[in-house]
Design an enzyme around this catalytic site. Structure first.
Site, PDB file in Angstrom:
ATOM      1  N   HIS A   1       0.792  -1.230   0.000  1.00  0.00           N
ATOM      2  CA  HIS A   1       0.000   0.000   0.000  1.00  0.00           C
ATOM      3  C   HIS A   1       0.825   1.282   0.000  1.00  0.00           C
ATOM      4  CE1 HIS A   1       1.020   0.038   4.282  1.00  0.00           C
ATOM      5  NE2 HIS A   1       0.699   1.307   4.276  1.00  0.00           N
ATOM      6  N   ARG A   2       2.109   1.207   0.300  1.00  0.00           N
ATOM      7  CA  ARG A   2       2.896   2.431   0.437  1.00  0.00           C
ATOM      8  C   ARG A   2       3.088   3.138  -0.893  1.00  0.00           C
ATOM      9  NH1 ARG A   2       5.183   3.710   5.237  1.00  0.00           N
ATOM     10  NH2 ARG A   2       5.124   2.087   6.845  1.00  0.00           N
TER      11      ARG A   2
END
Length: 351
Positions: free
Chosen positions: A202-203
């Protein structure tokens, strides 16, 4: 004593569970949910599962640029602090919600309690790194999860009211592990214990960089066996807009975001975890599942020192090598003894 607690993202809800239980044994707690994570599967379900009291205030900030999101939170949190007049403002971790709460409190001269203080990736391109540094430098109490975090603060000349108390996420895992064992998700997905890989990505450093994301997906396609990916809404939207078809990856099961207890069950039963999440790296250690971290650095260097976590960045070959590497079996208790929340509340109470 009255404490205003600022929450906004999945890891903070998990950390708040054990701490809120301890606070409310003897003090008043006001919970402010900024709405930074606003999808029901990323937010509401955690309050229900972890038995966290419903927020007293919900700011509904939602998405937006870092500046817009933080500014909106800051304005609303300031109003709440002025109304509630707390003795302390408590913040967790390193999100925009953390920074907004800390800035609002510091401007109003309300002492700040920072749980999970002292973490450093030494990469200021990460918004989380900026958030945690600024928060540490305005906090009254700095509760660190490891000795390394204490040492990081000392290097920045922060030594007053700095304590290594362990990790509240370990408290949460210990408290919820038996409940998580009752999860039916493994059966629902047709999974067998230790015969699948768990994925989370998700980063922004990965999802916003097409080359990194393509390398990671290339590795996923070459990892043999079943892979389960509870996909973050932002990641899902980014991949969709880029025209990437995850259905083309053999053995990949893409599912919607799941609650904490289901996630804990998958983490415990996975063969290995491939993630860019700081919280998942720790949870992997707590449940003794080998971890492969899809980042160039990590705040949780202790897990690397124990050979329980391998740092691979977005290098396809390194990812594949780490997946095939022998599994580690020794997980010493480097994150405390499971009663961190009790220690924190006692220290605040005794001040």
């Amino acid at each position: 004593m009255k404490i205003v607690t600022i929450l906004g993202a999945r890891p903070q809800f998990i950390k708040a569970g054990p701490v809120s239980r301890e606070i409310r044994k003897q003090h008043t707690e006001i919970i402010v949910h900024t709405g930074q994570h606003y999808d029901a599967n990323m937010s509401d379900i955690f309050f229900e599962e972890l038995n966290i009291p419903k927020p007293d205030y919900h700011l509904n900030v939602g998405s937006g640029s870092h500046g817009v999101q933080t500014a909106n939170m800051l304005t609303s949190i300031e109003e709440i602090i002025l109304k509630e007049e707390p003795d302390y403002v408590l913040v967790y971790g390193d999100t925009n919600s953390t920074l907004a709460g800390a800035l609002a409190a510091s401007k109003l001269h309300i002492p700040i309690v920072h749980i999970e203080a002292g973490l450093r990736s030494f990469n200021k391109k990460m918004p989380e790194e900026v958030n945690r540094i600024l928060t540490d430098h305005v906090s009254e109490f700095l509760f660190c999860p490891t000795d390394t975090a204490v040492q990081n603060l000392e290097k920045e000349n922060i030594t007053k009211n700095v304590f290594n108390v362990g990790d509240v996420m370990y408290d949460a895992v210990m408290y919820n592990q038996d409940i998580a064992d009752k999860s039916t998700l493994m059966n629902d997905l047709g999974l067998t214990e230790k015969e699948f890989y768990l994925i989370t990505v998700h980063r922004a450093e990965n999802t916003e960089d097409p080359e990194r994301m393509n390398n990671i997906l290339d590795a996923f396609s070459k990892v043999e066996g079943t892979k389960v990916w509870p996909i973050h809404p932002r990641t899902k939207n980014k991949l969709k807009s880029s025209g990437i078809d995850l259905d083309a990856i053999p053995g990949l099961k893409v599912i919607e975001p799941i609650g904490y207890l289901d996630m804990l069950s998958l983490e415990k039963n996975a063969k290995k975890i491939l993630t860019d999440s700081g919280g998942v790296q720790k949870e992997a250690y707590f449940v003794k599942t080998p971890c492969v971290t899809l980042r160039d650095e990590t705040e949780w260097v202790e897990t690397l020192h124990q050979d329980a976590n391998i740092l691979v960045g977005a290098d396809t070959e390194k990812i594949l090598e780490a997946v095939q590497a022998p599994c580690h079996s020794d997980y010493p208790p480097i994150f405390g003894d499971g009663n961190t929340s009790e220690k924190i509340v006692k220290m605040i109470s005794d001040k």
